[in-house]
Design a protein around this motif. Structure first.
Motif, PDB file in Angstrom:
ATOM      1  N   ASP A 197       0.830  -1.212   0.000  1.00 39.20           N
ATOM      2  CA  ASP A 197       0.000   0.000   0.000  1.00 39.20           C
ATOM      3  C   ASP A 197       0.863   1.259   0.000  1.00 39.20           C
ATOM      4  OD1 ASP A 197      -2.210  -1.671   0.076  1.00 39.20           O
ATOM      5  OD2 ASP A 197      -2.610  -1.331   2.211  1.00 39.20           O
ATOM      6  N   ALA A 198       1.921   1.269   0.808  1.00 37.83           N
ATOM      7  CA  ALA A 198       2.797   2.438   0.887  1.00 37.83           C
ATOM      8  C   ALA A 198       3.525   2.675  -0.426  1.00 37.83           C
ATOM      9  CB  ALA A 198       3.794   2.269   2.030  1.00 37.83           C
ATOM     10  N   CYS A 199       3.930   1.610  -1.091  1.00 38.57           N
ATOM     11  CA  CYS A 199       4.667   1.737  -2.353  1.00 38.57           C
ATOM     12  C   CYS A 199       3.787   2.276  -3.474  1.00 38.57           C
ATOM     13  CB  CYS A 199       5.265   0.397  -2.769  1.00 38.57           C
ATOM     14  SG  CYS A 199       6.671  -0.098  -1.770  1.00 38.57           S
ATOM     15  N   GLU A 200       2.499   2.006  -3.411  1.00 36.79           N
ATOM     16  CA  GLU A 200       1.589   2.545  -4.429  1.00 36.79           C
ATOM     17  C   GLU A 200       1.571   4.059  -4.381  1.00 36.79           C
ATOM     18  OE1 GLU A 200      -2.297   0.912  -3.928  1.00 36.79           O
ATOM     19  OE2 GLU A 200      -1.667  -1.106  -4.484  1.00 36.79           O
ATOM     20  N   ASP A 201       1.657   4.605  -3.183  1.00 37.94           N
ATOM     21  CA  ASP A 201       1.604   6.050  -2.991  1.00 37.94           C
ATOM     22  C   ASP A 201       2.955   6.713  -3.219  1.00 37.94           C
ATOM     23  OD1 ASP A 201       0.365   8.500  -2.229  1.00 37.94           O
ATOM     24  OD2 ASP A 201       1.247   8.289  -0.235  1.00 37.94           O
ATOM     25  N   ASN A 202       4.022   6.043  -2.763  1.00 39.19           N
ATOM     26  CA  ASN A 202       5.346   6.659  -2.820  1.00 39.19           C
ATOM     27  C   ASN A 202       6.410   5.577  -2.631  1.00 39.19           C
ATOM     28  OD1 ASN A 202       7.578   8.301  -2.646  1.00 39.19           O
ATOM     29  ND2 ASN A 202       7.100   9.090  -0.626  1.00 39.19           N
ATOM     30  N   PRO A 203       7.289   5.366  -3.607  1.00 35.34           N
ATOM     31  CA  PRO A 203       8.295   4.304  -3.491  1.00 35.34           C
ATOM     32  C   PRO A 203       9.571   4.713  -2.745  1.00 35.34           C
ATOM     33  CG  PRO A 203       8.405   5.226  -5.671  1.00 35.34           C
ATOM     34  CD  PRO A 203       7.272   5.927  -4.966  1.00 35.34           C
ATOM     35  N   MET A 204       9.509   5.780  -1.972  1.00 36.02           N
ATOM     36  CA  MET A 204      10.637   6.188  -1.129  1.00 36.02           C
ATOM     37  C   MET A 204      10.236   5.914   0.315  1.00 36.02           C
ATOM     38  SD  MET A 204      12.750   7.166  -3.384  1.00 36.02           S
ATOM     39  CE  MET A 204      14.023   8.181  -2.719  1.00 36.02           C
ATOM     40  N   LEU A 205      10.826   4.852   0.905  1.00 41.92           N
ATOM     41  CA  LEU A 205      10.374   4.384   2.215  1.00 41.92           C
ATOM     42  C   LEU A 205      11.487   4.367   3.253  1.00 41.92           C
ATOM     43  CD1 LEU A 205       8.361   1.175   1.230  1.00 41.92           C
ATOM     44  CD2 LEU A 205       7.462   3.475   1.591  1.00 41.92           C
ATOM     45  N   LEU A 206      11.073   4.670   4.468  1.00 41.92           N
ATOM     46  CA  LEU A 206      11.889   4.420   5.651  1.00 41.92           C
ATOM     47  C   LEU A 206      11.115   3.421   6.489  1.00 41.92           C
ATOM     48  CD1 LEU A 206      12.951   8.033   6.734  1.00 41.92           C
ATOM     49  CD2 LEU A 206      14.396   6.300   5.690  1.00 41.92           C
ATOM     50  N   LEU A 207      11.745   2.321   6.856  1.00 44.74           N
ATOM     51  CA  LEU A 207      11.148   1.353   7.769  1.00 44.74           C
ATOM     52  C   LEU A 207      11.790   1.568   9.128  1.00 44.74           C
ATOM     53  CD1 LEU A 207       9.771  -0.024   5.417  1.00 44.74           C
ATOM     54  CD2 LEU A 207      10.619  -2.191   6.268  1.00 44.74           C
ATOM     55  N   ASP A 208      11.033   2.184  10.038  1.00 44.00           N
ATOM     56  CA  ASP A 208      11.527   2.435  11.383  1.00 44.00           C
ATOM     57  C   ASP A 208      11.329   1.163  12.190  1.00 44.00           C
ATOM     58  OD1 ASP A 208      12.156   3.226  13.923  1.00 44.00           O
ATOM     59  OD2 ASP A 208      10.846   4.978  13.936  1.00 44.00           O
ATOM     60  N   MET A 209      12.434   0.486  12.484  1.00 48.09           N
ATOM     61  CA  MET A 209      12.387  -0.819  13.140  1.00 48.09           C
ATOM     62  C   MET A 209      12.952  -0.771  14.557  1.00 48.09           C
ATOM     63  SD  MET A 209      13.242  -3.158   9.795  1.00 48.09           S
ATOM     64  CE  MET A 209      12.904  -4.698  10.630  1.00 48.09           C
ATOM     65  N   GLU A 230      16.172  10.882  10.601  1.00 48.05           N
ATOM     66  CA  GLU A 230      16.831  12.003   9.928  1.00 48.05           C
ATOM     67  C   GLU A 230      17.984  11.522   9.047  1.00 48.05           C
ATOM     68  OE1 GLU A 230      16.240  11.926  13.303  1.00 48.05           O
ATOM     69  OE2 GLU A 230      14.466  13.208  13.202  1.00 48.05           O
ATOM     70  N   THR A 231      18.793  10.624   9.562  1.00 50.86           N
ATOM     71  CA  THR A 231      19.904  10.087   8.789  1.00 50.86           C
ATOM     72  C   THR A 231      19.384   9.260   7.620  1.00 50.86           C
ATOM     73  OG1 THR A 231      21.274  10.035  10.779  1.00 50.86           O
ATOM     74  CG2 THR A 231      22.014   8.707   8.910  1.00 50.86           C
ATOM     75  N   GLY A 232      18.334   8.478   7.853  1.00 58.44           N
ATOM     76  CA  GLY A 232      17.722   7.692   6.785  1.00 58.44           C
ATOM     77  C   GLY A 232      17.198   8.571   5.662  1.00 58.44           C
ATOM     78  N   ALA A 233      16.568   9.681   6.023  1.00 58.71           N
ATOM     79  CA  ALA A 233      16.052  10.618   5.027  1.00 58.71           C
ATOM     80  C   ALA A 233      17.178  11.204   4.190  1.00 58.71           C
ATOM     81  CB  ALA A 233      15.245  11.731   5.694  1.00 58.71           C
ATOM     82  N   LYS A 234      18.298  11.493   4.813  1.00 61.35           N
ATOM     83  CA  LYS A 234      19.457  11.997   4.073  1.00 61.35           C
ATOM     84  C   LYS A 234      19.981  10.970   3.086  1.00 61.35           C
ATOM     85  CE  LYS A 234      20.913  15.274   7.567  1.00 61.35           C
ATOM     86  NZ  LYS A 234      21.893  15.577   8.623  1.00 61.35           N
ATOM     87  N   LEU A 235      19.946   9.684   3.483  1.00 64.12           N
ATOM     88  CA  LEU A 235      20.369   8.630   2.555  1.00 64.12           C
ATOM     89  C   LEU A 235      19.456   8.539   1.350  1.00 64.12           C
ATOM     90  CD1 LEU A 235      21.365   5.805   5.074  1.00 64.12           C
ATOM     91  CD2 LEU A 235      22.903   7.157   3.627  1.00 64.12           C
ATOM     92  N   LEU A 236      18.197   8.933   1.533  1.00 56.92           N
ATOM     93  CA  LEU A 236      17.251   8.942   0.413  1.00 56.92           C
ATOM     94  C   LEU A 236      17.304  10.250  -0.376  1.00 56.92           C
ATOM     95  CD1 LEU A 236      14.135   7.251   2.025  1.00 56.92           C
ATOM     96  CD2 LEU A 236      15.755   6.241   0.408  1.00 56.92           C
ATOM     97  N   GLY A 237      18.167  11.163   0.050  1.00 58.32           N
ATOM     98  CA  GLY A 237      18.343  12.405  -0.694  1.00 58.32           C
ATOM     99  C   GLY A 237      17.406  13.513  -0.274  1.00 58.32           C
TER     100      GLY A 237
END
Length: 112
Positions: free
Chosen positions: A35-47, A104-111
């Motif tokens: 479902d999330a990928c349908e909307d936006n294929p840029m994901l962070l999985l907070d585990m 925040e660091t994950g978001a930077k890795l995604l640009g």
């Protein structure tokens, strides 16, 4: 297992996962990812709150990787606990994913 879906800077979808990812919860996670990928294929999985992941969870991670490859998307696994990180490293799964200690660091890795 509980999954909360949020947006980060309007460009990234964050799935915050709590609990165990096992045979009974993996289908729920799989559907949330689809479902999330349908909307936006840029994901962070907070585990940060995932305390256990079985082989069913690893299969979901592989599905996620393949799905995002098809969509030209990316995912960063955030806050992997040491036992899960070690299991993913030992099985070769980490070669498919970037990891980060926080959102925040994950978001930077995604640009972002």
């Amino acid at each position: 297992m509980e999954i909360m879906v949020e947006r980060y800077d309007n460009d990234i979808t964050v799935l915050s996962i709590q609990g165990a990812i096992d045979g009974s919860s993996a289908p729920h996670l799989r559907q949330a990812i689809v479902d999330a990928c349908e909307d936006n294929p840029m994901l962070l999985l907070d585990m940060h709150q995932v305390h256990f992941m079985s082989s069913a969870g690893l299969r979901v991670m592989l599905l996620l990787y393949r799905q995002l490859q098809e969509l030209d998307g990316e995912v960063v696994l955030v806050g992997l606990r040491e036992p899960i990180y070690d299991a993913m490293e030992a099985t070769g799964f980490l070669k498919y994913f970037q990891t980060a200690p926080n959102i925040e660091t994950g978001a930077k890795l995604l640009g972002v």
